[in-house]
Design a protein around this motif. Sequence first.
Motif, PDB file in Angstrom:
ATOM      1  N   LEU A 135      33.763  54.272  69.697  1.00 36.05           N
ATOM      2  CA  LEU A 135      33.568  55.706  70.104  1.00 36.05           C
ATOM      3  C   LEU A 135      32.209  56.080  69.847  1.00 36.05           C
ATOM      4  O   LEU A 135      31.670  56.892  70.845  1.00 36.05           O
ATOM      5  CB  LEU A 135      34.654  56.689  69.081  1.00 36.05           C
ATOM      6  CG  LEU A 135      36.116  56.505  69.157  1.00 36.05           C
ATOM      7  CD1 LEU A 135      36.493  57.737  67.990  1.00 36.05           C
ATOM      8  CD2 LEU A 135      36.419  56.941  70.580  1.00 36.05           C
ATOM      9  N   PRO A 215      43.668  64.422  69.365  1.00 33.62           N
ATOM     10  CA  PRO A 215      42.711  63.265  68.893  1.00 33.62           C
ATOM     11  C   PRO A 215      41.826  62.975  70.255  1.00 33.62           C
ATOM     12  O   PRO A 215      40.465  62.616  69.568  1.00 33.62           O
ATOM     13  CB  PRO A 215      43.564  61.979  68.393  1.00 33.62           C
ATOM     14  CG  PRO A 215      44.867  62.505  69.352  1.00 33.62           C
ATOM     15  CD  PRO A 215      44.987  63.560  69.398  1.00 33.62           C
ATOM     16  N   GLN A 229      35.521  52.421  65.490  1.00 27.50           N
ATOM     17  CA  GLN A 229      36.800  52.658  65.971  1.00 27.50           C
ATOM     18  C   GLN A 229      36.694  52.522  67.527  1.00 27.50           C
ATOM     19  O   GLN A 229      35.781  52.900  68.205  1.00 27.50           O
ATOM     20  CB  GLN A 229      37.167  54.295  65.854  1.00 27.50           C
ATOM     21  CG  GLN A 229      38.509  54.567  65.894  1.00 27.50           C
ATOM     22  CD  GLN A 229      38.675  56.120  65.380  1.00 27.50           C
ATOM     23  OE1 GLN A 229      38.158  56.568  64.383  1.00 27.50           O
ATOM     24  NE2 GLN A 229      39.407  56.587  66.363  1.00 27.50           N
ATOM     25  N   ASN A 231      39.778  52.730  69.310  1.00 22.65           N
ATOM     26  CA  ASN A 231      40.788  53.316  70.123  1.00 22.65           C
ATOM     27  C   ASN A 231      40.443  54.782  70.721  1.00 22.65           C
ATOM     28  O   ASN A 231      39.863  55.681  69.848  1.00 22.65           O
ATOM     29  CB  ASN A 231      42.121  53.123  69.213  1.00 22.65           C
ATOM     30  CG  ASN A 231      42.095  54.103  68.194  1.00 22.65           C
ATOM     31  OD1 ASN A 231      40.955  54.072  67.259  1.00 22.65           O
ATOM     32  ND2 ASN A 231      42.858  55.034  68.003  1.00 22.65           N
ATOM     33  N   TYR A 232      40.818  55.054  71.777  1.00 20.72           N
ATOM     34  CA  TYR A 232      40.559  56.326  72.298  1.00 20.72           C
ATOM     35  C   TYR A 232      41.732  56.771  73.043  1.00 20.72           C
ATOM     36  O   TYR A 232      42.089  56.130  74.077  1.00 20.72           O
ATOM     37  CB  TYR A 232      39.276  56.421  73.035  1.00 20.72           C
ATOM     38  CG  TYR A 232      38.961  57.980  73.725  1.00 20.72           C
ATOM     39  CD1 TYR A 232      38.797  59.102  72.821  1.00 20.72           C
ATOM     40  CD2 TYR A 232      39.378  58.063  75.007  1.00 20.72           C
ATOM     41  CE1 TYR A 232      38.723  60.255  73.169  1.00 20.72           C
ATOM     42  CE2 TYR A 232      39.116  59.366  75.490  1.00 20.72           C
ATOM     43  CZ  TYR A 232      39.018  60.446  74.744  1.00 20.72           C
ATOM     44  OH  TYR A 232      39.036  61.728  75.387  1.00 20.72           O
ATOM     45  N   THR A 233      42.416  57.921  72.797  1.00 20.34           N
ATOM     46  CA  THR A 233      43.471  58.482  73.426  1.00 20.34           C
ATOM     47  C   THR A 233      43.124  59.436  74.591  1.00 20.34           C
ATOM     48  O   THR A 233      42.652  60.609  74.306  1.00 20.34           O
ATOM     49  CB  THR A 233      44.522  59.098  72.500  1.00 20.34           C
ATOM     50  OG1 THR A 233      44.766  58.305  71.422  1.00 20.34           O
ATOM     51  CG2 THR A 233      45.920  59.428  73.252  1.00 20.34           C
TER      52      THR A 233
END
Length: 243
Positions: A135, A215, A229, A231-233
Amino acid sequence: MFSTLLIAFASATLALAHGGVTSYTIAGTNYTGWSPYNSASDQTSIERPYSSFNPILDAADPTIHCNDAGTAGPHQLTAEVKAGSKITAYWSQWTHKEGPVTVYMASCGSSCSSVNSASVSWFKIAETGLVSGTLGNGVWGNTGVFDTLKYDAVIPAALADGEYLIRHELLALHQANTPQFYPECAQLKITGGGGKTPSGSYLAKLPGAYKMSDPGVTVDIYSTAAQTQTNYTVPGPAVWTGA
Ligand SMILES: *[C@@H]1O[C@H](CO)[C@@H](O)[C@H](O)[C@H]1NC(C)=O
Ligand SMILES: *[C@@H]1O[C@H](CO)[C@@H](O)[C@H](O)[C@H]1NC(C)=O
Ligand SMILES: [Cu+2]
């Protein structure tokens, strides 16, 4: 006189940052987009009018559908295109590398020009979120728009014929916990389609498809956690491919 010049300079500076969709290529044909800094009455475009290159800062903003009051332009055009066509949106300028790109469509029924974009139900046909990295230091959908000033998507071949709005959104995440939304819309008449429409779980209103607390919307890409991090939604409903 001096203050008028100062104001003109300040708004020109604002217009230099940020961005908006300024043209399209669909199935090999070029379409002129809307120019938010030109007189509205002179413009003929498939793109819906929008007010400026400036961001919308609230997911619940009443203009978040098409970046204005939601009505068609004075000389609104509609591009007739085949389902399954490639659509490329172009930005004349874009200044942010972080955040996702999404493309939505919405059925207007038989005609879009009389339809307010606040009233329709949207489904997502494409998204590019965090492509690689973290991120805090990653390659995003917006990085591609920053580098190329364009974004490619495909209108689902399965989609039923009819008139649709298509909406491109850049969500810029470079300001910690202050998302910036940049949406613009155009009108399409789809032909040669596969007769399908997305079911309810793919559909959302705008505003409504996402909230500030999601998020993927309120993010601090400079936090310690964000540096590792991966992951990203991407906000909004799942992508509908028609498959
Ligand atoms: C259409 O627009 C693209 C991108 O600006 C350009 O490269 C291309 O030459 C244009 N094509 C025509 C036929 O004008
Ligand atoms: C990443 O995953 C964590 C753990 O599942 C979750 O709490 C967080 O909201 C996710 N972050 C994003 C930006 O989607
Ligand atoms: Cu900006």
